[in-house]
Every structure is written in C-alpha cells, then in structure tokens.
Motif scaffolding. Structure first.
Motif, PDB file in Angstrom:
ATOM      1  N   LYS A  81      55.939  34.847  38.073  1.00 10.44           N
ATOM      2  CA  LYS A  81      56.370  33.471  37.807  1.00 10.44           C
ATOM      3  C   LYS A  81      55.709  32.466  38.747  1.00 10.44           C
ATOM      4  CE  LYS A  81      59.330  34.683  34.610  1.00 10.44           C
ATOM      5  NZ  LYS A  81      59.123  34.285  33.187  1.00 10.44           N
ATOM      6  N   GLN A  82      54.931  32.959  39.710  1.00 11.70           N
ATOM      7  CA  GLN A  82      54.251  32.103  40.694  1.00 11.70           C
ATOM      8  C   GLN A  82      55.260  31.229  41.458  1.00 11.70           C
ATOM      9  OE1 GLN A  82      51.172  29.999  38.484  1.00 11.70           O
ATOM     10  NE2 GLN A  82      49.826  31.779  38.535  1.00 11.70           N
ATOM     11  N   VAL A  83      56.291  31.897  41.951  1.00 12.46           N
ATOM     12  CA  VAL A  83      57.370  31.230  42.686  1.00 12.46           C
ATOM     13  C   VAL A  83      57.489  31.869  44.066  1.00 12.46           C
ATOM     14  CG1 VAL A  83      59.895  30.996  42.806  1.00 12.46           C
ATOM     15  CG2 VAL A  83      58.687  30.475  40.680  1.00 12.46           C
ATOM     16  N   LYS A  84      57.715  31.035  45.071  1.00 15.73           N
ATOM     17  CA  LYS A  84      57.930  31.519  46.429  1.00 15.73           C
ATOM     18  C   LYS A  84      59.421  31.467  46.756  1.00 15.73           C
ATOM     19  CE  LYS A  84      53.486  31.814  46.877  1.00 15.73           C
ATOM     20  NZ  LYS A  84      52.835  33.143  46.701  1.00 15.73           N
ATOM     21  N   ALA A  85      59.870  32.397  47.593  1.00 12.05           N
ATOM     22  CA  ALA A  85      61.288  32.496  47.950  1.00 12.05           C
ATOM     23  C   ALA A  85      61.418  32.790  49.434  1.00 12.05           C
ATOM     24  CB  ALA A  85      61.973  33.586  47.125  1.00 12.05           C
ATOM     25  N   THR A  86      62.661  32.877  49.896  1.00 16.16           N
ATOM     26  CA  THR A  86      62.958  33.141  51.309  1.00 16.16           C
ATOM     27  C   THR A  86      63.803  34.403  51.412  1.00 16.16           C
ATOM     28  OG1 THR A  86      62.895  30.772  51.789  1.00 16.16           O
ATOM     29  CG2 THR A  86      63.984  32.204  53.407  1.00 16.16           C
ATOM     30  N   PHE A  87      63.421  35.300  52.306  1.00 15.69           N
ATOM     31  CA  PHE A  87      64.121  36.569  52.474  1.00 15.69           C
ATOM     32  C   PHE A  87      64.735  36.624  53.874  1.00 15.69           C
ATOM     33  CE2 PHE A  87      61.134  37.248  49.101  1.00 15.69           C
ATOM     34  CZ  PHE A  87      61.747  38.126  48.227  1.00 15.69           C
TER      35      PHE A  87
ATOM     36  N   ARG B 216      52.645  38.590  53.253  1.00 12.22           N
ATOM     37  CA  ARG B 216      51.299  38.492  52.671  1.00 12.22           C
ATOM     38  C   ARG B 216      51.293  37.631  51.405  1.00 12.22           C
ATOM     39  NH1 ARG B 216      50.582  43.509  52.271  1.00 12.22           N
ATOM     40  NH2 ARG B 216      50.990  43.812  50.041  1.00 12.22           N
ATOM     41  N   GLU B 217      52.357  37.689  50.624  1.00 13.65           N
ATOM     42  CA  GLU B 217      52.408  36.945  49.364  1.00 13.65           C
ATOM     43  C   GLU B 217      52.978  35.536  49.520  1.00 13.65           C
ATOM     44  OE1 GLU B 217      54.208  39.431  46.365  1.00 13.65           O
ATOM     45  OE2 GLU B 217      52.611  40.937  46.538  1.00 13.65           O
ATOM     46  N   GLY B 218      53.169  35.098  50.769  1.00 11.76           N
ATOM     47  CA  GLY B 218      53.492  33.701  51.013  1.00 11.76           C
ATOM     48  C   GLY B 218      54.952  33.327  50.990  1.00 11.76           C
ATOM     49  N   HIS B 219      55.826  34.310  51.067  1.00 10.80           N
ATOM     50  CA  HIS B 219      57.261  34.031  51.120  1.00 10.80           C
ATOM     51  C   HIS B 219      57.701  33.817  52.568  1.00 10.80           C
ATOM     52  CE1 HIS B 219      57.396  35.175  46.904  1.00 10.80           C
ATOM     53  NE2 HIS B 219      56.760  36.299  47.214  1.00 10.80           N
ATOM     54  N   ALA B 220      58.860  33.206  52.730  1.00  7.32           N
ATOM     55  CA  ALA B 220      59.382  32.943  54.071  1.00  7.32           C
ATOM     56  C   ALA B 220      60.314  34.072  54.503  1.00  7.32           C
ATOM     57  CB  ALA B 220      60.125  31.614  54.100  1.00  7.32           C
ATOM     58  N   VAL B 221      60.359  34.304  55.814  1.00 12.18           N
ATOM     59  CA  VAL B 221      61.185  35.371  56.380  1.00 12.18           C
ATOM     60  C   VAL B 221      62.142  34.774  57.404  1.00 12.18           C
ATOM     61  CG1 VAL B 221      61.183  37.451  57.786  1.00 12.18           C
ATOM     62  CG2 VAL B 221      59.460  37.165  55.994  1.00 12.18           C
ATOM     63  N   GLY B 222      63.417  35.099  57.275  1.00 16.72           N
ATOM     64  CA  GLY B 222      64.420  34.720  58.255  1.00 16.72           C
ATOM     65  C   GLY B 222      65.219  35.934  58.685  1.00 16.72           C
ATOM     66  N   ILE B 223      66.078  35.746  59.661  1.00 19.40           N
ATOM     67  CA  ILE B 223      66.857  36.853  60.228  1.00 19.40           C
ATOM     68  C   ILE B 223      68.283  36.812  59.695  1.00 19.40           C
ATOM     69  CG2 ILE B 223      67.794  37.835  62.366  1.00 19.40           C
ATOM     70  CD1 ILE B 223      65.315  36.840  63.798  1.00 19.40           C
TER      71      ILE B 223
END
Length: 308
Positions: A129-135, A156-163
C-alpha cells in the motif's frame, strides 16, 4: 421675589436633575480611564514577569542540557540531580525536544507489542500500500534472531521505531521510576545495538495514565521528557487488544472513530495472535486513503496526542 418662588423651585429641580445625570456619567468616564490605566500597567507587569520566567527557564534548560550533553564538561560523568533515579543511565538521553507540528488530515498507524512473525505480514501489507507506520517495540521479542531480523526490516523500509518497554509486565515496570528506567533501558540499548539508531519516542504500556501507574505517572512523564523522549498515546483504538474481535469490528472501530478527527494516532497490535488486525489493515488503509488522509510516521517533530 426669587427665593421661594415657583421659578426658584423649577431651577432647583432642574439643577438636581442635572447633577444626578452628570455626576454618575463623570464618575463612569473617570473610572473607565483609571481601569484602562490599571489594565495597561497590569499587562506590562505580566509581560515583564513572563519574560523573566521564560528567561529563567531558558537559562535552566540550557544549563541542564549543557551538563547532560557534556558540552561544557570534559568528563563523562553523569550530571548530579536531586532525585537519585535522575543519575541512572547517563547515556539515556536523546537531546532537546524539537519544535512540534500538527499536520491535518494525517493518520499515524501504530503497532504495539511486536515484533513477531505477524509483523512480517503487516510489513508486506504496508509495502504493498506504500504506507509508513510506527512500531513500538517490546524488547524481549528482540532476543531471537527472527526478532532482530524483523526490526532491521522495519528500519530498512522506512518505518519509525519506538520503545514499549522490555518486559511489558505492568506490575513490575510501574513499581517505581527506577524500575521503569531499568526495564526501558534494556530495549533502548537493544535497538541501538541492532540498528545503530537511538529510539527517541515511546508508548507507555496501557497508555501514559492507567490503573498501574496512577501514583507515579507524573514522575514518569517528567523524567522521560527531561531525558528528551516524547511519548504518544492515541485517539483511535482498533480495540484489537480484546480477545474475540473480528476483522469487521476492527475495521469499523478505526474507520468510524477517525471521522471525528483531522489527525489520528491509531492504536493496533502486531503480536502473533492479532490475525484479525492483519486482515482488516488493507481495507482500513484503502478507506482512509479514499477520504483524503495521508499516512506518516511518528517522530519527535510530531505533536503528541496524550491522555489527560
């Protein structure tokens, strides 16, 4: 004879009437002028006081961050603070919080509790879907090679990472600020070691205010903010934390709730059992896209949605 005459009493009545009319009007004008003067003085005083306060806060902030970052300190020693837990983990700082914006017509898809095998399927949908998300990552899931591999793919695929803490055990991490920092630091160190990226955002398990941290959430928020981290709650919940929930229910929970807001932080989960969430995800993205929403990742530049 004028005194006591009819003409005298007419003039007397007229004079009394004029005095009755003019005196209040004069007083009103006088007090209006006085109030205006006082208002101007008060405005000036407030401006002066506010400027002084801002200056004091700025000086305090600059002093604190100079010590934290070591800009004016040649040693690597941790800064000394009044509260003991403030001296824990001297490398657990990510700098000043930047200016934050509120983008309209934006959806921030967020996934808690991963990574898991299901996360790979979620990433496949997002890529299609060419959508970015946050994990928001649970550190214990990074103990396996599969978990490390998935985390690297997320980055690598441009998503954001949080704790999202290491253990996610509420009655353990919320016993004290020290316990929270102990748990949090494990995941901070893991993510940095695996990806060479220092995570700068977090989501408190259960949200920033919940039944487990209601006696110390203010201290927790203050300490994490002091260290430069930004925390994100949500204003749209898929409610997929519930055990028995269908694909259609998740879809409706997200899509209907999103109608109320110009920007939405959507809570979902990517733990291995959340198959209904995975199934609902493509339709959620399509529907929100058709409504004109754009999708983006959470960074410290995004103004948070927070409880309370």
């Amino acid at each position: 004879m004028y005194w006591g005459s009819v003409r005298f009493f007419k003039h007397l009545i007229l004079s009394v009437f004029m005095i009755t009319l003019l005196v209040p009007s004069g007083l009103a004008i006088y007090y209006k002028y006085e109030n205006a003067q006082l208002a101007n003085e008060l405005k000036t005083l407030k401006a002066s006081s506010f400027a002084s306060l801002l200056y004091a806060q700025q000086m305090e902030t600059e002093y604190s961050w100079q010590n934290i970052s070591g800009a004016n300190d040649k040693s690597d020693a941790a800064p000394n603070f009044d509260l003991e837990y403030q001296n824990l983990y001297p490398d657990l700082y990510v700098g000043d919080i930047p200016l934050q914006t509120r983008a309209a017509n934006t959806v921030y898809l967020t996934f808690d509790d991963g990574p898991s095998k299901l996360t790979e399927d979620v990433l496949d949908v997002l890529k299609e879907k060419q959508v970015k998300a946050t994990f928001f990552i649970v550190g214990k899931n990074l103990e396996t090679e599969q978990g490390k591999k998935i985390l690297k793919r997320i980055v690598r695929e441009g998503h954001a990472v949080g704790i999202h803490t290491y253990s996610h055990v509420y009655n353990r991490i919320y016993r004290s600020v020290e316990d929270f920092l102990d748990d949090f630091y494990k995941t901070f160190d893991q993510i940095y070691t695996i990806t060479d990226i220092k995570p700068e955002i977090l989501r408190f398990p259960g949200g920033s205010i919940n039944g487990y941290n209601n006696t110390l959430y203010k201290e927790l928020i203050a300490e994490m903010t002091r260290r430069g981290f930004v925390y994100y709650d949500w204003n749209v919940s898929s409610q997929d934390a519930a055990g028995a929930i269908t694909k259609q229910q998740i879809y409706e929970n997200v899509v209907f709730a999103s109608k109320k807001n110009t920007r939405n932080i959507v809570l979902m989960h990517d733990s291995v059992e959340k198959v209904s969430t995975l199934k609902a995800l493509p339709d959620i993205i399509d529907e929100l896209s058709d409504r004109g929403y754009q999708f983006d990742v959470l960074t410290r530049n995004v103004a948070p949605i927070i409880f309370g």
